[in-house]
Scaffold this active site. Structure first.
Site, PDB file in Angstrom:
ATOM      1  N   LYS A  87      19.565  51.719  26.010  1.00 42.56           N
ATOM      2  CA  LYS A  87      20.051  53.095  26.129  1.00 42.56           C
ATOM      3  C   LYS A  87      19.592  53.938  24.922  1.00 42.56           C
ATOM      4  O   LYS A  87      19.052  53.394  23.952  1.00 42.56           O
ATOM      5  CB  LYS A  87      21.577  53.064  26.247  1.00 42.56           C
ATOM      6  CG  LYS A  87      22.075  52.355  27.518  1.00 42.56           C
ATOM      7  CD  LYS A  87      23.594  52.412  27.621  1.00 42.56           C
ATOM      8  CE  LYS A  87      24.096  51.690  28.865  1.00 42.56           C
ATOM      9  NZ  LYS A  87      25.581  51.776  28.999  1.00 42.56           N
TER      10      LYS A  87
ATOM     11  N   ASN B  28      26.841  51.993  24.054  1.00 44.32           N
ATOM     12  CA  ASN B  28      26.968  50.530  23.939  1.00 44.32           C
ATOM     13  C   ASN B  28      25.632  49.812  24.129  1.00 44.32           C
ATOM     14  O   ASN B  28      25.575  48.668  24.566  1.00 44.32           O
ATOM     15  CB  ASN B  28      28.032  50.011  24.900  1.00 44.32           C
ATOM     16  CG  ASN B  28      27.717  50.291  26.353  1.00 44.32           C
ATOM     17  OD1 ASN B  28      26.660  50.842  26.665  1.00 44.32           O
ATOM     18  ND2 ASN B  28      28.602  49.897  27.242  1.00 44.32           N
TER      19      ASN B  28
ATOM     20  N   HIS C 262      22.170  48.519  29.223  1.00 45.99           N
ATOM     21  CA  HIS C 262      22.655  48.429  30.597  1.00 45.99           C
ATOM     22  C   HIS C 262      22.060  47.172  31.210  1.00 45.99           C
ATOM     23  O   HIS C 262      20.910  46.833  30.953  1.00 45.99           O
ATOM     24  CB  HIS C 262      22.202  49.641  31.423  1.00 45.99           C
ATOM     25  CG  HIS C 262      22.442  49.450  32.896  1.00 45.99           C
ATOM     26  ND1 HIS C 262      23.638  49.766  33.487  1.00 45.99           N
ATOM     27  CD2 HIS C 262      21.659  48.920  33.873  1.00 45.99           C
ATOM     28  CE1 HIS C 262      23.576  49.448  34.777  1.00 45.99           C
ATOM     29  NE2 HIS C 262      22.375  48.934  35.030  1.00 45.99           N
TER      30      HIS C 262
ATOM     31  N   GLU D 205      18.677  49.221  41.379  1.00 44.30           N
ATOM     32  CA  GLU D 205      18.264  49.810  40.098  1.00 44.30           C
ATOM     33  C   GLU D 205      16.771  49.584  39.833  1.00 44.30           C
ATOM     34  O   GLU D 205      16.089  50.476  39.315  1.00 44.30           O
ATOM     35  CB  GLU D 205      19.134  49.225  38.972  1.00 44.30           C
ATOM     36  CG  GLU D 205      20.584  49.701  39.095  1.00 44.30           C
ATOM     37  CD  GLU D 205      21.587  48.890  38.291  1.00 44.30           C
ATOM     38  OE1 GLU D 205      21.178  47.955  37.561  1.00 44.30           O
ATOM     39  OE2 GLU D 205      22.792  49.195  38.395  1.00 44.30           O
TER      40      GLU D 205
ATOM     41  N   TYR E 140      23.975  55.965  38.038  1.00 46.03           N
ATOM     42  CA  TYR E 140      25.414  55.734  37.831  1.00 46.03           C
ATOM     43  C   TYR E 140      26.241  56.267  38.996  1.00 46.03           C
ATOM     44  O   TYR E 140      27.355  56.753  38.786  1.00 46.03           O
ATOM     45  CB  TYR E 140      25.859  56.374  36.518  1.00 46.03           C
ATOM     46  CG  TYR E 140      25.503  55.580  35.279  1.00 46.03           C
ATOM     47  CD1 TYR E 140      25.881  54.240  35.139  1.00 46.03           C
ATOM     48  CD2 TYR E 140      24.805  56.162  34.225  1.00 46.03           C
ATOM     49  CE1 TYR E 140      25.563  53.512  33.993  1.00 46.03           C
ATOM     50  CE2 TYR E 140      24.493  55.451  33.075  1.00 46.03           C
ATOM     51  CZ  TYR E 140      24.877  54.116  32.966  1.00 46.03           C
ATOM     52  OH  TYR E 140      24.573  53.406  31.832  1.00 46.03           O
TER      53      TYR E 140
HETATM   54  P1  DAT Z   1      28.705  48.025  32.134  1.00 42.74           P
HETATM   55  O1  DAT Z   1      27.700  48.896  31.405  1.00 42.74           O
HETATM   56  O2  DAT Z   1      29.226  46.933  31.234  1.00 42.74           O
HETATM   57  O3  DAT Z   1      28.204  47.512  33.468  1.00 42.74           O
HETATM   58  P2  DAT Z   1      30.312  49.900  33.658  1.00 42.74           P
HETATM   59  O4  DAT Z   1      29.301  49.766  34.742  1.00 42.74           O
HETATM   60  O5  DAT Z   1      31.746  49.690  34.017  1.00 42.74           O
HETATM   61  O6  DAT Z   1      29.972  48.940  32.426  1.00 42.74           O
HETATM   62  O7  DAT Z   1      30.225  51.359  33.018  1.00 42.74           O
HETATM   63  C1  DAT Z   1      28.964  51.982  32.830  1.00 42.74           C
HETATM   64  C2  DAT Z   1      28.951  52.626  31.474  1.00 42.74           C
HETATM   65  O8  DAT Z   1      29.918  53.677  31.423  1.00 42.74           O
HETATM   66  C3  DAT Z   1      29.343  51.697  30.320  1.00 42.74           C
HETATM   67  O9  DAT Z   1      28.233  50.946  29.853  1.00 42.74           O
HETATM   68  C4  DAT Z   1      29.869  52.652  29.298  1.00 42.74           C
HETATM   69  C5  DAT Z   1      30.533  53.716  30.134  1.00 42.74           C
HETATM   70  N1  DAT Z   1      31.963  53.441  30.302  1.00 42.74           N
HETATM   71  C6  DAT Z   1      32.531  52.510  31.087  1.00 42.74           C
HETATM   72  N2  DAT Z   1      33.869  52.531  30.999  1.00 42.74           N
HETATM   73  C7  DAT Z   1      34.155  53.509  30.103  1.00 42.74           C
HETATM   74  C8  DAT Z   1      35.360  54.033  29.560  1.00 42.74           C
HETATM   75  N3  DAT Z   1      36.556  53.549  29.925  1.00 42.74           N
HETATM   76  N4  DAT Z   1      35.268  55.039  28.659  1.00 42.74           N
HETATM   77  C9  DAT Z   1      34.078  55.538  28.289  1.00 42.74           C
HETATM   78  N5  DAT Z   1      32.886  55.093  28.763  1.00 42.74           N
HETATM   79  C10 DAT Z   1      32.937  54.094  29.656  1.00 42.74           C
HETATM   80 MG    MG Z   2      27.764  48.547  35.190  1.00 42.99          MG
END
Ligand code: DAT
Ligand code: MG
Length: 133
Positions: A10, A113, A116, A127, A50
């Site tokens: 990212k 973070n 991805h 994807e 997303y």
């Molecule tokens: P991952 O990236 O571990 O698959 P995800 O698909 O649930 O996680 O979410 C996509 C991204 O969105 C994640 O990398 C960071 C952001 N995100 C997820 N949950 C969040 C939250 N509660 N607050 C802020 N950002 C969040």
């Molecule tokens: Mg995810």
């Protein structure tokens, strides 16, 4: 079973010069880098990638972040590559991610973070199609 998965460094990882670090961790695990490209994500692409998150309260912040600078998109392959990559990445929130994982070692905040990774075979196929056609 050998699988393909979609991994992306990212904008924070690219800006911090951690592309090589991320690639190195997957390579050392024994996975194979098959495709790679650097690109900027615009709003339309962010909404497509997303799609499952567009109605979540955190989406505006996620959108601003993911469009804030270039990303490095990759296809990796190997035995159970999808779950193996998720394990190497660590939990979504780097504060809770285990030490030894990419997010656990290198991240702090949940939005930026670092990486991805596809969460299953369907999302991997979807994807990879979005980013590599
Ligand atoms: P991952 O990236 O571990 O698959 P995800 O698909 O649930 O996680 O979410 C996509 C991204 O969105 C994640 O990398 C960071 C952001 N995100 C997820 N949950 C969040 C939250 N509660 N607050 C802020 N950002 C969040
Ligand atoms: Mg995810």
């Amino acid at each position: 079973m050998s699988e393909h998965t979609f991994i992306m460094v990212k904008p924070d990882g690219v800006a911090r010069g951690l592309v090589g670090e991320v690639i190195s961790r997957f390579e050392r695990k024994g996975l194979t880098l098959e495709r790679i490209r650097k690109l900027d994500i615009d709003e339309a692409l962010a909404r497509r990638h997303y799609a499952e998150h567009v109605d979540k309260p955190f989406f505006p912040e996620l959108l601003e972040f993911i469009t804030s600078g270039p990303v490095v998109a990759m296809q990796w392959s190997g035995e159970e590559a999808i779950s193996v990559c998720r394990t190497l990445m660590g939990a979504t929130d780097p504060k809770k991610a285990e030490v030894g994982t990419i997010r656990g070692d290198l991240g702090l905040a949940v939005t930026n973070n670092l990486v991805h990774g596809s969460d299953g075979p369907e999302s991997a196929a979807r994807e990879l199609e979005i980013f590599f056609g």
